[in-house]
Each structure stands twice: as C-alpha cells, then as structure tokens.
Write an enzyme that holds these catalytic residues in place. Structure first.
Site, PDB file in Angstrom:
ATOM      1  N   GLU A   1       0.954  -1.255   0.132  1.00  0.00           N
ATOM      2  CA  GLU A   1      -0.025  -0.256   0.102  1.00  0.00           C
ATOM      3  C   GLU A   1       0.882   1.763   0.388  1.00  0.00           C
ATOM      4  OE1 GLU A   1      -1.967  -2.596   3.067  1.00  0.00           O
ATOM      5  OE2 GLU A   1       0.335  -2.787   2.107  1.00  0.00           O
TER       6      GLU A   1
ATOM      7  N   ARG B   1      13.281 -23.900  -4.289  1.00  0.00           N
ATOM      8  CA  ARG B   1      14.309 -23.278  -2.090  1.00  0.00           C
ATOM      9  C   ARG B   1      13.945 -22.404  -1.829  1.00  0.00           C
ATOM     10  NH1 ARG B   1      20.005 -27.541  -3.198  1.00  0.00           N
ATOM     11  NH2 ARG B   1      18.536 -29.243  -3.191  1.00  0.00           N
TER      12      ARG B   1
ATOM     13  N   ARG C   1      22.177 -22.387  -5.329  1.00  0.00           N
ATOM     14  CA  ARG C   1      23.368 -21.577  -6.308  1.00  0.00           C
ATOM     15  C   ARG C   1      23.482 -21.772  -7.933  1.00  0.00           C
ATOM     16  NH1 ARG C   1      23.742 -26.959  -4.909  1.00  0.00           N
ATOM     17  NH2 ARG C   1      24.137 -28.389  -6.526  1.00  0.00           N
TER      18      ARG C   1
ATOM     19  N   GLY D   1      15.145 -38.124   1.256  1.00  0.00           N
ATOM     20  CA  GLY D   1      15.034 -39.099  -0.134  1.00  0.00           C
ATOM     21  C   GLY D   1      13.370 -39.556  -0.042  1.00  0.00           C
ATOM     22  N   PRO D   2      13.238 -40.619  -0.970  1.00  0.00           N
ATOM     23  CA  PRO D   2      12.078 -40.913  -1.214  1.00  0.00           C
ATOM     24  C   PRO D   2      11.454 -41.905   0.118  1.00  0.00           C
ATOM     25  CG  PRO D   2      14.203 -42.758  -2.482  1.00  0.00           C
ATOM     26  CD  PRO D   2      14.603 -40.988  -1.847  1.00  0.00           C
TER      27      PRO D   2
END
Length: 370
Positions: free
Chosen positions: A56, A195, A218, A293-294
């Site tokens: 605003e 990220r 990065r 991980g998975p």
C-alpha cells in the site's frame, strides 16, 4: 457496496503484483496493491522484501508523485492493511493520511495483531471499505502464511526426482556415493528457485550420507532455506557439504558430536516428523520443502503431513532401482507439463484444497510453480 466485476479485475491485477514478492518477503505475506481513479490505474505497488515498505505504501507513494487527488480513488489490496507497528508503521494509517476514498480488500488478515482491526480503523476514518466474501486465489497466494496462523504448522511441499519409469535412484554398490542426476541440468535452476521460495529444506540422513547435497540456491537468486536433517540414528558426518554451504543447519537427532554450525533438535517422545515440523513452527518458519530421499517423502505422505507433491520426471528409464513414491490416489492433479526434456507434475492434498476453500475444479486459477 457489492463487489463488482471491475473490482474483480483490479484485484486480479493486484494479485499478479503480489506474486513479484515470491522471494524475499517471508515470513511476511505476499501483498499487492493497485490504486485506480475513474477505472484507470493511477499507481501500483507490492511488498518486495521483509523490512521494506508494504504494498500500500509503495502504491500510495507512486500516486503522490503524480500529485493525484485520492478522495475519489480506490485502493485494491490483496490482504487487509496492517494496523500495528512492526518493522514499518501501520498501512491503515498511511491509507487514512492519503485521503483515499475507498479501499477494497481481498481477504481479512488472520494475524491476531490485525484480524479486522485494519478494516475497522479505515471505516472509523470514513473510508468506504469492501471485502471479498470468498477469495480462494488470495488464500492460495498466501497459503504459507495462512497455514502457519490457521493450522499451526508450516505449508509442506514434497518433491521427488525420478526416472521416466518411476525410480528415484538406481541400484548402487554399497560404497557408491554421490548424486546421480535423473533430470536435465536446466531443471536445477527451477528447483533451486523452489528452494529460495521456502523457509526450510528437509532431507533424511540417507540423502546426506549418499548424495552429500549442499541444499543451497546456487543456481537461483534468493535466500537459502534453513537445512533440516532427520537423523534418528546419528548417521551424518560432520564433513557433510551442507555444513560448509550454510551458516546454520538443524539436525533432528544426530551423532553425539555435531558440527559447530549444526543445531541439534532433541528427538523427544513424539514421532520424528512431528518433532521437526513443530520445531519449525516454533521458529516462525512458514514453509518447508521436503526434498528426499524417497523414503522420507513417503513417510510424510503416509502420515498426511503434506500439502503439495511436485514430481520431476526425467526422460530416461532405469528399469530397476529404488521406487519413487507415487502420489496418493486421492491427490488432486493440479498441473502437468513438459519442461525441456523433463516432465513436471503438481499434486495437491485434497484436505489442503478444502482448507484453502476451493473445490478441486480446473477453473480455479492456481499457478504452478508459484
């Protein structure tokens, strides 16, 4: 007065402006503002970084540069103007001082420091204030902010890279370490932007031991998220690359001797996922990207602790290996499209869709990636 089609048009523009604050505003909400007169734009503004002027104020400053009389103007703001002193003065006071005639608000701010008081202050000053009765697009825009305030936990995004035939990793020798790319390098720039949009990035100890990731941004511009490692059995090494890439990391559990840059989150009696999410909530972190991980992704999914699932599917097949987690059959597919040689899918937890306040309809304008 009722919300008119022209109000919806200008609020949609304010929403687009707010998206320009996707990176750098957290933990604050994303806000956009458009000031109009006689159905013409006078000025625009958005919140671009934490500690800086709010949307605003930026819009009003631009309008004042034009020496415009705002008594017959309307300000469209995606979120209720704040009424408290934080890093900046209250936006409600700034609107009152400007002499604006009307303010249209996309949604009430659930922050207890505001929660209708900004709207009340404007009305007490004689300003006409209209509020959208239900605006799922605005709730989606600030889902991280709202999840923290309304549900008491961060917004949780699961992400998994996999081969075209659904494997997250090939079969490895016991001594074989290092990340094995399954997608094109061009996709890394997008995932690193993901990220930068979140407050924390979480992985299991196995990912640190095997892939040794830096967990930074990065390949993109923006702040690096806080790395969080789930390590109930003390497997991680103090030589892990993430410690040299970040000033601070969190380890839930961890070895007896932690790296000086690591903060230990005690395990306690609660499940480790609950412990990690609660610690992030207490630290004021509004979103977390679970990258692997998975098995870690699968555990979040199985416990219902997830809101989005982003699948990055590469062009090559592995034929065998570690199976990637599939989206639950109840998940809502919100988008799927090619990205160069790769393919992206975006799934939404139906409970999260209900909380946002939208039916799982393709007409809902939800943009992925945010």
């Amino acid at each position: 007065m009722p919300i008119a089609p022209s109000d919806q048009h200008w609020m949609s523009l304010a929403l687009q402006l707010a998206r320009q604050g996707d990176i750098g505003t957290a933990p604050n909400p994303r806000v956009g503002c458009v000031v109009t007169h006689n159905n013409q734009i006078l000025s625009e503004g958005w919140h671009s970084q934490i500690g800086g002027p709010h949307a605003e104020v930026n819009a009003l400053n631009a309008a004042q540069d034009l020496k415009a009389d705002l008594s017959q103007a309307t300000a469209y703001v995606t979120l209720e103007p704040c009424s408290h002193h934080g890093k900046t003065p209250p936006c409600a006071d700034r609107l009152i001082q400007s002499g604006i005639g009307r303010v249209v608000v996309g949604m009430v701010d659930p922050d207890p420091r505001v929660s209708g008081s900004g709207i009340g202050r404007l009305r007490e000053a004689g300003i006409v204030v209209d509020v959208f009765p239900h605006w799922p697009e605005g709730r989606w825009l600030n889902r991280r902010f709202l999840s923290s305030l309304e549900r008491g936990r961060p917004w949780i995004i699961l992400k998994c890279a996999m081969s075209t035939d659904g494997f997250a990793d090939p079969i490895r020798r016991q001594d074989e370490k290092g990340s094995i790319p399954l997608t094109h390098p061009k996709l890394k720039r997008l995932t690193h932007r993901w990220r930068a949009e979140e407050g924390a990035i979480l992985v299991g100890a196995g990912t640190v031991v095997i892939d040794n990731p830096q967990l930074n941004v990065r390949e993109a511009q923006g702040p690096a998220p806080l790395p969080v490692v789930l390590d109930p059995n003390g497997r991680t090494s103090n030589q892990a690359a993430l410690y040299s890439a970040h000033l601070q990391s969190w380890v839930v559990g961890g070895p007896l001797e932690l790296h000086p840059r690591a903060k230990r989150i005690p395990m306690g009696n609660a499940p480790i996922l609950t412990t990690a999410i609660e610690a992030l909530r207490q630290a004021g972190i509004r979103s977390v990207l679970v990258e692997g991980g998975p098995e870690t992704v699968r555990r979040f999914m199985q416990t219902g602790l997830w809101d989005e699932y982003r699948i990055c599917r590469g062009p090559s097949a592995l034929q065998k290996g570690l199976a990637a987690p599939r989206a639950p059959s109840s998940a809502i597919l919100r988008g799927a499209h090619p990205f160069g040689q790769d393919h992206l899918e975006y799934h939404l937890n139906p409970d999260s869709a209900d909380w946002i306040g939208s039916a799982p309809s393709p007409t809902l304008s939800i943009a992925f990636p945010s």
